[in-house]
Motif scaffolding. Structure first.
Motif, PDB file in Angstrom:
ATOM      1  N   GLY A 135       0.808  -1.219   0.000  1.00 48.89           N
ATOM      2  CA  GLY A 135       0.000   0.000   0.000  1.00 48.89           C
ATOM      3  C   GLY A 135       0.835   1.259   0.000  1.00 48.89           C
ATOM      4  N   ASP A 142       2.069   0.190  -4.255  1.00 52.42           N
ATOM      5  CA  ASP A 142       1.018  -0.279  -5.168  1.00 52.42           C
ATOM      6  C   ASP A 142       1.553  -0.280  -6.596  1.00 52.42           C
ATOM      7  OD1 ASP A 142      -1.106  -0.680  -3.281  1.00 52.42           O
ATOM      8  OD2 ASP A 142      -1.297   1.494  -3.124  1.00 52.42           O
ATOM      9  N   GLY A 189      -3.443  -6.453   1.892  1.00 49.87           N
ATOM     10  CA  GLY A 189      -3.761  -5.277   1.108  1.00 49.87           C
ATOM     11  C   GLY A 189      -3.803  -5.511  -0.391  1.00 49.87           C
ATOM     12  N   GLY A 190      -4.556  -4.642  -1.061  1.00 47.63           N
ATOM     13  CA  GLY A 190      -4.575  -4.624  -2.517  1.00 47.63           C
ATOM     14  C   GLY A 190      -5.438  -5.670  -3.173  1.00 47.63           C
ATOM     15  N   GLY A 239      -8.802  -5.542  -3.321  1.00 50.19           N
ATOM     16  CA  GLY A 239     -10.092  -4.982  -3.695  1.00 50.19           C
ATOM     17  C   GLY A 239     -10.247  -4.916  -5.209  1.00 50.19           C
ATOM     18  N   ASP A 248      -5.769  -1.314  -6.718  1.00 47.22           N
ATOM     19  CA  ASP A 248      -5.624  -2.663  -6.147  1.00 47.22           C
ATOM     20  C   ASP A 248      -5.050  -3.587  -7.212  1.00 47.22           C
ATOM     21  OD1 ASP A 248      -6.710  -2.196  -3.543  1.00 47.22           O
ATOM     22  OD2 ASP A 248      -8.717  -2.162  -4.428  1.00 47.22           O
ATOM     23  N   THR A 281      -3.103  -6.647  -6.252  1.00 53.50           N
ATOM     24  CA  THR A 281      -2.566  -7.881  -5.687  1.00 53.50           C
ATOM     25  C   THR A 281      -3.116  -9.131  -6.365  1.00 53.50           C
ATOM     26  OG1 THR A 281      -2.274  -6.773  -3.555  1.00 53.50           O
ATOM     27  CG2 THR A 281      -2.207  -9.164  -3.554  1.00 53.50           C
ATOM     28  N   PRO A 316      -7.343  -8.715   3.226  1.00 57.39           N
ATOM     29  CA  PRO A 316      -7.508  -7.272   2.968  1.00 57.39           C
ATOM     30  C   PRO A 316      -6.534  -6.429   3.780  1.00 57.39           C
ATOM     31  CG  PRO A 316      -9.605  -8.330   3.501  1.00 57.39           C
ATOM     32  CD  PRO A 316      -8.539  -9.293   3.859  1.00 57.39           C
TER      33      PRO A 316
END
Length: 265
Positions: free
Chosen positions: A9, A44, A67-68, A70, A75, A77, A157
């Motif tokens: 992030g 990111d 993270g990432g 979504g 986002d 990931t 998340p």
């Protein structure tokens, strides 16, 4: 098996938000007699994320990535995980059902009619269930939107309220075999009157004599209680701790340094 943590992030690297994952993950591991071996903070950036995930998949380590996952433009990931694996992205059927349950629940809470499964918002939310082919889901007790895993790499998340119970689920449901009744231990000395360089041969000798024991040195120049000192210690398996610690303490005394206090963790 080593344990790693990846935190993704721009908001963490820029300082807009403070990372809350590492400290909690360390506590979750410690409660199960485990410890964190490595951690990485990533921007990111799809190429960067892909490369580090490729390393994680190849390592065989237990890795949790936060993270990432979504479905907004920042986002990356899920897509990077698929690229690292050389796999397709597909809508996971169980994730689809869980997300639809959440969409329906939200509509009911807002007093709205039954949601349209073909509406733009619905289709965008379903993107959060698009994972690399062959992935398994990680249940999310907060809002049903699942994470996913491939092998021993787990994706949760960035929201701590969701991520932290999901981390605990991974440790308990997927890796209970790694739990230890008695975890790694640590004992240390506050040493004054010696320099790190002078104590290095002693540290090397203790590590060479006791396989699986790590010696650590934490110098300080302005501690309010001990002033200039070195916290010198050993950590590792309980069965070797006493002998390794005794060897370290004897070496410090033989060197002629002063031991101000002793600590056990």
């Amino acid at each position: 098996m080593k344990v790693g943590l990846i935190i993704i992030g721009d908001e963490i690297l820029s300082g807009k938000r403070q990372d809350k994952h590492m400290s909690t993950f360390i506590q979750l591991l410690a409660a199960r007699g485990m410890q964190l071996d490595w951690a990485k903070y990533l921007a990111d950036d799809p190429a960067q994320i892909t490369e580090h995930l490729r390393q994680a998949f190849a390592s065989g380590d237990l890795v949790i990535s936060c993270g990432g996952i979504g479905a907004t433009p920042d986002d990356h990931t899920r897509q990077s995980a698929a690229a690292a694996l050389g796999a397709e992205l597909v809508l996971h059927p169980e994730a689809k059902e869980l997300i639809w349950q959440r969409i329906t629940q939200m509509a009911q809470e807002q007093g709205q009619a039954s949601p349209d499964p073909e509406a733009g918002d619905t289709l965008r939310r379903l993107q959060m269930g698009v994972f690399p082919a062959g992935a398994e889901i990680i249940p999310n007790p907060f809002n049903k939107i699942p994470g996913f895993s491939v092998g021993t790499v787990y994706f949760v998340p960035g929201f701590p309220v969701m991520a932290h119970p999901m981390m605990a689920w991974v440790l308990d449901e997927r890796h209970a075999d790694l739990h230890r009744t008695v975890g790694l231990q640590e004992r240390s000395l506050i040493v004054q009157g010696a320099m790190e360089a002078s104590l290095t041969p002693l540290m090397e000798a203790v590590e060479a004599q006791f396989a699986g024991i790590k010696v650590f040195s934490l110098p300080s120049v302005d501690h309010p209680q001990w002033g200039r000192h070195i916290e010198l210690g050993v950590k590792g398996a309980p069965e070797q701790m006493e002998a390794a610690y005794a060897a370290l303490k004897t070496g410090v005394l033989d060197f002629g340094a002063i031991i101000s206090t002793e600590m056990v963790r």
